[in-house]
Design an enzyme around this catalytic site. Structure first.
Site, PDB file in Angstrom:
ATOM      1  N   HIS A 158       0.541  -1.441   0.394  1.00  0.00           N
ATOM      2  CA  HIS A 158       0.473   0.095  -0.156  1.00  0.00           C
ATOM      3  C   HIS A 158       0.734   1.324  -0.047  1.00  0.00           C
ATOM      4  O   HIS A 158       0.434   2.453   0.624  1.00  0.00           O
ATOM      5  CB  HIS A 158      -0.889   0.457   1.117  1.00  0.00           C
ATOM      6  CG  HIS A 158      -1.701  -0.723   1.389  1.00  0.00           C
ATOM      7  ND1 HIS A 158      -2.677  -1.412   2.456  1.00  0.00           N
ATOM      8  CD2 HIS A 158      -2.387  -1.624   0.488  1.00  0.00           C
ATOM      9  CE1 HIS A 158      -3.617  -2.197   1.894  1.00  0.00           C
ATOM     10  NE2 HIS A 158      -3.481  -2.575   0.730  1.00  0.00           N
TER      11      HIS A 158
HETATM   12  C1  LIG Z   1      -0.296  -7.250  -4.319  1.00  0.00           C
HETATM   13  C2  LIG Z   1      -1.109  -6.348  -4.078  1.00  0.00           C
HETATM   14  C3  LIG Z   1      -2.159  -6.647  -3.232  1.00  0.00           C
HETATM   15  C4  LIG Z   1      -2.781  -5.684  -3.247  1.00  0.00           C
HETATM   16  N1  LIG Z   1      -4.281  -5.645  -2.615  1.00  0.00           N
HETATM   17  C5  LIG Z   1      -4.574  -4.476  -2.254  1.00  0.00           C
HETATM   18  C6  LIG Z   1      -6.539  -5.258  -1.834  1.00  0.00           C
HETATM   19  O1  LIG Z   1      -6.804  -6.192  -1.518  1.00  0.00           O
HETATM   20  N2  LIG Z   1      -7.452  -4.229  -1.896  1.00  0.00           N
HETATM   21  C7  LIG Z   1      -6.727  -2.700  -1.566  1.00  0.00           C
HETATM   22  O2  LIG Z   1      -8.004  -1.575  -1.871  1.00  0.00           O
HETATM   23  N3  LIG Z   1      -5.467  -2.652  -2.307  1.00  0.00           N
HETATM   24  C8  LIG Z   1      -4.592  -3.411  -2.619  1.00  0.00           C
HETATM   25  N4  LIG Z   1      -3.466  -2.735  -2.922  1.00  0.00           N
HETATM   26  C9  LIG Z   1      -2.812  -1.795  -2.992  1.00  0.00           C
HETATM   27  C10 LIG Z   1      -4.374  -1.286  -4.723  1.00  0.00           C
HETATM   28  O3  LIG Z   1      -3.929  -2.058  -5.901  1.00  0.00           O
HETATM   29  C11 LIG Z   1      -3.095  -0.154  -5.173  1.00  0.00           C
HETATM   30  O4  LIG Z   1      -3.068   0.423  -3.912  1.00  0.00           O
HETATM   31  C12 LIG Z   1      -4.029   0.970  -6.493  1.00  0.00           C
HETATM   32  O5  LIG Z   1      -3.912   0.062  -7.852  1.00  0.00           O
HETATM   33  C13 LIG Z   1      -2.704   2.352  -6.670  1.00  0.00           C
HETATM   34  O6  LIG Z   1      -4.103   3.312  -7.938  1.00  0.00           O
HETATM   35  P1  LIG Z   1      -2.654   4.037  -8.536  1.00  0.00           P
HETATM   36  O7  LIG Z   1      -3.825   4.636  -9.552  1.00  0.00           O
HETATM   37  O8  LIG Z   1      -2.260   4.914  -7.990  1.00  0.00           O
HETATM   38  O9  LIG Z   1      -1.573   2.891  -9.288  1.00  0.00           O
HETATM   39  P2  LIG Z   1      -1.380   1.771 -10.384  1.00  0.00           P
HETATM   40  O10 LIG Z   1      -2.657   1.202 -10.232  1.00  0.00           O
HETATM   41  O11 LIG Z   1      -0.200   0.608  -9.876  1.00  0.00           O
HETATM   42  O12 LIG Z   1      -1.214   2.604 -11.780  1.00  0.00           O
HETATM   43  C14 LIG Z   1       0.020   2.719 -12.092  1.00  0.00           C
HETATM   44  C15 LIG Z   1       0.400   2.584 -13.965  1.00  0.00           C
HETATM   45  O13 LIG Z   1       1.460   3.624 -13.910  1.00  0.00           O
HETATM   46  C16 LIG Z   1       1.794   2.558 -14.980  1.00  0.00           C
HETATM   47  N5  LIG Z   1       3.192   3.586 -15.037  1.00  0.00           N
HETATM   48  C17 LIG Z   1       4.169   3.864 -13.761  1.00  0.00           C
HETATM   49  N6  LIG Z   1       5.005   4.325 -14.390  1.00  0.00           N
HETATM   50  C18 LIG Z   1       4.964   4.772 -16.094  1.00  0.00           C
HETATM   51  C19 LIG Z   1       6.093   5.333 -17.090  1.00  0.00           C
HETATM   52  N7  LIG Z   1       7.004   6.346 -16.489  1.00  0.00           N
HETATM   53  N8  LIG Z   1       5.712   5.510 -18.049  1.00  0.00           N
HETATM   54  C20 LIG Z   1       4.131   4.907 -18.374  1.00  0.00           C
HETATM   55  N9  LIG Z   1       3.280   4.080 -17.722  1.00  0.00           N
HETATM   56  C21 LIG Z   1       3.597   3.663 -16.153  1.00  0.00           C
HETATM   57  C22 LIG Z   1       2.597   1.125 -14.270  1.00  0.00           C
HETATM   58  O14 LIG Z   1       2.832   0.426 -15.056  1.00  0.00           O
HETATM   59  C23 LIG Z   1       0.814   1.059 -14.173  1.00  0.00           C
HETATM   60  O15 LIG Z   1      -0.403   0.501 -15.213  1.00  0.00           O
HETATM   61  C24 LIG Z   1      -2.928  -4.060  -3.520  1.00  0.00           C
HETATM   62  C25 LIG Z   1      -1.325  -3.702  -4.165  1.00  0.00           C
HETATM   63  C26 LIG Z   1      -0.919  -4.850  -4.821  1.00  0.00           C
HETATM   64  C27 LIG Z   1       0.535  -4.533  -5.863  1.00  0.00           C
END
Ligand SMILES: Cc1cc2nc3c(=O)[nH]c(=O)nc-3n(C[C@H](O)[C@H](O)[C@H](O)COP(=O)(O)OP(=O)(O)OC[C@H]3O[C@@H](n4cnc5c(N)ncnc54)[C@H](O)[C@@H]3O)c2cc1C
Ligand SMILES: *[C@@H]1O[C@H](CO)[C@@H](O)[C@H](O)[C@H]1NC(C)=O
Ligand SMILES: *[C@@H]1O[C@H](CO)[C@@H](O)[C@H](O)[C@H]1NC(C)=O
Ligand SMILES: *[C@@H]1O[C@H](CO)[C@@H](O)[C@H](O)[C@H]1NC(C)=O
Ligand SMILES: *[C@@H]1O[C@H](CO)[C@@H](O)[C@H](O)[C@H]1NC(C)=O
Length: 608
Positions: free
Chosen positions: A543
């Site tokens: 997280h």
């Molecule tokens: C293994 C795991 C289990 C989890 N379990 C839970 C759960 O059960 N419940 C819950 O609520 N949360 C859970 N989480 C946390 C939750 O999934 C994340 O906090 C949330 O998805 C984050 O969203 P975000 O949009 O901030 O980032 P992300 O969803 O990580 O999105 C970032 C995106 O940007 C892309 N990206 C990054 N850098 C670049 C770049 N330079 N150029 C182009 N693209 C790029 C990445 O590839 C990715 O697709 C878990 C996370 C993980 C990894």
């Protein structure tokens, strides 16, 4: 005669068809598990090196909005912005598409040992992760369409109302519980019959139980009653209590935000998604602090794309600060050390928040009803059974250890059923070989259950910073969990609940006993021994957030309450990086809320 013949053929075809599907899934699962066990995580962005080092830069045109990252937040934001016909959006994603395998909830851990994970490790740690190779914890992040929501554990736990009031108290106008609550409801399609008025019905994102419930659920509920927890809808009126887990799955399959949202929008002509490209920086200036676009690379080629209205960075809590720093936005001293011209001196990468996660194992005399994979697949194809349970997770308790003094839960306990494939856990957590070997020897895979402790409101903060000024390098991630003594103390306190749970009727029925992992045995004092164990085994709960925190004071925060980067025009951050303080739950729902709210802010600003 003729029609009977047709019916028979039809039935036969159906049987053949479903057995072809079962065979397909069986082979897919076998192959992916095999590949996961030998997969080596990458050490950097080698895949894009040629593109990064190319001297030639090509024009990729102009869009109203350029969104970096099609993860949880990016998928929601791009979908909402493309609802406005005259907004033209480009969505850039480093990874590839989802597939049939990552849809299977029970297989979630194997995605971390594949190309779907960026593959980060923390820097060697001092206060936690001590039982891991080189004292480095894994920091998995989704690298595919849907981002981390395409590899996560799908637990839907919003956090407490009061969490968001605290955000608002920092001076963030529009972020109180009452302000953000409608956005949680907006995205949700709840199937769980929770508290009246607290859930969305008809939103894009499905929330349901894994069915039928595990036969351990009864014991878990009884155990929670035994420690005086009330059985509640923890996404409803009362944030303290226990129940079976609510999952973001639909008919038993993963509901990533790409599936839930982006799938509805991808065909729109005003939205373009490009996969397998790495964004290396935002283009700002040169004369004023106006963001003009971004640079991105494919395997071999470098491009420049312009944004008429805004660049929105949704690359997640690790990559978003990396991209900002590579663009010249970050702590002045650090950027100078890296040889990056400073455009704005802001505390980017600081305030890294992570929920410490302590997995424990209980011996029991319960035995999991194991059936063949074929039977499990047949059930899965009907939306049922053990394959619909993310990593075997069943129930949760959100505990107020301070008996009403705290307004939010301080500790979370997760209950999971026996997981027959233990070796993968050792690899996934980067456990030291001696520990892994010992565990493999003493764990009974069909009867040992897992009970994991999370610290929901840690005081410790870590930091994301650059290794170099090259986008080829991964960023450094110093989790710094349990660096504040009170965090370690809170986990010691949480261990007390485990002893209480073991003594409840619910757990006595299955003769539960805490597994002695034979660590820290040279420590005599019981409290010191617990602390030693905690520092060895505590890892991340996946997280990370808070690395471009939202707040009014630009010496402490990176974005304002409209999520615009302080002092820079046309640049916004929309993802989990903007959380100024922890959320007392899991953070995906909160991330989606942030994106829903940002979409409304942006629409209001530019809609004519
Ligand atoms: C293994 C795991 C289990 C989890 N379990 C839970 C759960 O059960 N419940 C819950 O609520 N949360 C859970 N989480 C946390 C939750 O999934 C994340 O906090 C949330 O998805 C984050 O969203 P975000 O949009 O901030 O980032 P992300 O969803 O990580 O999105 C970032 C995106 O940007 C892309 N990206 C990054 N850098 C670049 C770049 N330079 N150029 C182009 N693209 C790029 C990445 O590839 C990715 O697709 C878990 C996370 C993980 C990894
Ligand atoms: C639960 O509450 C009862 C009644 O107040 C009390 O006697 C008991 O000790 C409590 N149990 C635990 C585990 O705290
Ligand atoms: C209960 O567990 C203990 C310790 O593991 C074991 O010695 C005992 O035989 C078990 N009893 C039953 C009834 O399973
Ligand atoms: C498990 O242990 C409990 C408590 O010792 C006992 O009552 C129960 O019958 C045992 N169950 C099985 C299946 O052995
Ligand atoms: C850019 O923004 C920074 C930080 O707000 C400020 O110090 C600097 O003067 C600005 N530069 C220009 C050219 O406007």
């Amino acid at each position: 005669m003729n029609s009977l013949f047709t019916v028979i053929i039809y039935l036969l075809l159906n049987v053949v068809n479903s057995s072809i599907t079962t065979t397909y899934y069986k082979r897919l699962i076998d192959r992916r598990i095999r590949e996961a066990m030998t997969y080596k995580l990458p050490k950097n962005n080698e895949q894009f090196r040629k593109g990064i080092e190319s001297n030639d830069i090509q024009n990729y045109g102009e869009y109203d909005f350029v969104i970096v990252g099609a993860g949880s937040a990016g998928s929601v934001l791009a979908t909402r912005l493309s609802e406005i016909a005259n907004f033209n959006t480009l969505l850039l994603e480093a990874g590839d598409e989802e597939d049939d395998f990552n849809q299977i909830p029970a297989m979630m851990i194997y995605n971390q040992l594949s190309r779907k994970n960026w593959g980060y490790y923390s820097t060697p740690q001092k206060y936690s992760c001590l039982g891991m190779n080189n004292q480095q914890c894994v920091v998995p992040r989704g690298k595919l369409v849907g981002g981390s929501s395409s590899i996560n554990s799908m637990m839907y736990i919003r956090g407490s109302c009061k969490d968001y009031d605290k955000w608002s108290d920092l001076g963030n106008h529009g972020w109180s519980c009452d302000d953000v609550f409608p956005y949680f409801k907006k995205s949700e399609n709840s199937q769980i019959h929770g508290d009246n008025g607290y859930h969305g019905i008809g939103g894009f994102w499905n929330v349901e139980y894994s069915l039928p419930p595990s036969d351990l659920l009864e014991n878990i509920i009884a155990a929670n009653l035994g420690i005086n927890q009330s059985i509640i809808d923890y996404n409803g009126i009362n944030p303290f209590g226990s129940n079976q887990l609510q999952f973001s799955i639909k008919h038993g399959k993963r509901q990533s935000l790409a599936k839930a949202f982006l799938e509805n929008a991808r065909a729109r002509s005003n939205l373009k998604l490009v996969t397998n490209v790495l964004v290396t920086k935002a283009i700002i200036g040169p004369q004023s602090n106006v963001t003009r676009g971004v640079e991105f690379v494919t395997q071999n080629t470098k491009f420049r794309v312009l944004a008429k209205k805004e660049v929105i960075v949704s690359a997640g809590a690790i990559n978003t600060p990396q991209i900002l720093m590579l663009s010249g936005i970050g702590p002045k001293k650090h950027l100078e050390e890296m040889g990056i011209p400073v455009i704005a001196d802001l505390p980017v990468g600081k305030n890294l928040i992570e929920h410490p996660f302590l997995p424990l194992v209980l011996h029991t005399n319960y035995t999991i009803q194991d059936t063949t994979m074929e039977k499990k697949i047949d059930l899965y194809l009907r939306g049922l059974g053990p394959l619909t349970r993310p990593a075997g997770m069943i129930g949760v308790a959100l505990i107020n250890t301070r008996n009403g003094v705290e307004e939010v839960p301080t500790i979370e306990i997760l209950f999971g059923e026996p997981n027959p494939d233990l070796s993968v856990f050792a690899k996934m957590f980067n456990l030291k070989e001696t520990t892994a070997a010992f565990l493999t020897e003493i764990i009974h895979p069909k009867s040992d259950i897992t009970i994991s402790l999370l610290l929901l409101n840690p005081k410790s903060r870590g930091r994301v910073f650059l290794k170099s000024n090259s986008p080829t390098d991964f960023p450094n991630i110093d989790l710094n969990m349990l660096s504040k003594r009170e965090d370690a103390n809170s986990l010691i306190e949480a261990m007390g609940y485990v002893s209480k749970i073991v003594q409840t009727d619910g757990f006595k029925k299955i003769n539960a006993t805490l597994l002695d992992i034979k660590m820290c045995n040279n420590v005599n004092d019981i409290k010191r021994k617990l602390e030693c164990l905690i520092r060895q085994m505590t890892t991340t709960c996946y997280h990370p957030c808070g690395t471009t925190a939202m707040g009014p004071d630009r010496t402490k925060f990176v974005v304002d309450d409209k999520l615009k980067v302080h002092g820079i025009r046309n640049l916004r951050v929309v993802d989990a990086s903007i959380f100024p303080l922890p959320v007392s739950g899991h953070i995906n729902a909160a991330t989606v809320m942030v994106a829903e709210k940002a979409a409304d802010v942006i629409k209001k600003m530019y809609e004519k």
